[in-house]
Design an enzyme around this catalytic site. Structure first.
Site, PDB file in Angstrom:
ATOM      1  N   HIS A 141      -5.482  -6.118   3.661  1.00  0.00           N
ATOM      2  CA  HIS A 141      -4.400  -5.025   3.800  1.00  0.00           C
ATOM      3  C   HIS A 141      -3.760  -4.924   4.992  1.00  0.00           C
ATOM      4  O   HIS A 141      -4.433  -4.709   6.123  1.00  0.00           O
ATOM      5  CB  HIS A 141      -5.222  -3.685   3.619  1.00  0.00           C
ATOM      6  CG  HIS A 141      -5.664  -3.438   2.165  1.00  0.00           C
ATOM      7  ND1 HIS A 141      -5.309  -2.317   1.293  1.00  0.00           N
ATOM      8  CD2 HIS A 141      -6.522  -4.016   1.369  1.00  0.00           C
ATOM      9  CE1 HIS A 141      -6.036  -2.208   0.016  1.00  0.00           C
ATOM     10  NE2 HIS A 141      -6.482  -3.364   0.278  1.00  0.00           N
ATOM     11  N   CYS A 160       0.943  -1.237   0.093  1.00  0.00           N
ATOM     12  CA  CYS A 160       0.123  -0.053   0.013  1.00  0.00           C
ATOM     13  C   CYS A 160       0.811   1.235  -0.034  1.00  0.00           C
ATOM     14  O   CYS A 160       1.984   1.395   0.596  1.00  0.00           O
ATOM     15  CB  CYS A 160      -0.928  -0.043   1.326  1.00  0.00           C
ATOM     16  SG  CYS A 160      -0.441   0.624   2.731  1.00  0.00           S
TER      17      CYS A 160
END
Ligand SMILES: [Zn+2]
Length: 215
Positions: A163, A94
């Site tokens: 995530h 990310c």
């Protein structure tokens, strides 16, 4: 090299790539910031290892996504239906925290004469995945690149991913799976094609996937 719009924005503002030595020094600084001693025996080679790992994590910047889709077959023996790759492993990082995004991508397209090698669709996921990403942008880049280069009747991309910036820090919610999709052409305009994509992409493996992400 042909720079796509996204490619151009990735390098804009980067005047000079730091040397390996500078990158290793930055890792030493982060070790100190974490509260440890970079001179400690177990950490002596860590900056060099981290920099080598970064070369793998971010190797997608040096690769041209359009190029791998330009080798196509036109002899398809009358094949005129959906090609769908399900459960392509996705590893990315990310762009907000530089921690892993792990998941799977499902990609479908309805050819208009041009068929691409299926391994090259999987490689496309690596090229865009091995950059600093958001899942939303990654999803759009995959769909838009296939649409632009192959000019199919339609393309659909669905990504399900966990995530680690949500599971190991911040709100610490393990097991949350983010799902993003982008459909173009017939997959957007024709409800029958849209439904066909969703049923092909969402299989029994989705349940396994959630279990795996939770584990
Ligand atoms: Zn993040």
């Amino acid at each position: 090299m042909d720079m796509s719009v996204e490619g151009a924005s990735l390098t804009s503002g980067r005047t000079r790539r730091p040397s390996r030595e500078e990158a290793e020094k930055a890792v030493r600084t982060l070790i100190e910031w974490a509260g440890d001693d970079p001179e400690r025996e177990g950490l002596l080679d860590t900056p060099a290892r981290v920099v080598r790992a970064y070369e793998e994590f971010y190797e997608g910047y040096d690769k041209d996504p359009d190029a791998i889709l330009t080798r196509t077959f036109e002899e398809v023996a009358g094949f005129d239906d959906i090609v769908l790759l399900r459960d392509i492993p996705l590893e990315s990082h990310c762009e907000h925290h530089m921690v892993p995004i792990l998941g799977r991508a499902h990609i479908a397209y309805l050819p208009r004469g041009k068929i691409v090698g299926i391994s090259n669709l999987a490689r496309l996921v690596d090229i865009y995945g091995r950059r600093l990403q958001t899942q939303e942008v990654l999803t759009a880049q995959l769909a838009d690149t296939i649409d632009r280069v192959l000019e199919p009747q339609g393309v659909a991309v669905l990504i399900e991913a966990a995530h680690q910036c949500m599971t190991t820090r911040g709100i610490r919610k393990a097991g949350v799976v983010t799902v993003t999709s982008r459909t173009l052409g017939c997959f957007r305009d024709d409800p029958m094609r849209h439904a066909q994509f969703l049923s092909l992409a969402s299989s029994a493996t989705s349940a396994d996937f959630s279990m795996q992400m939770r584990g």
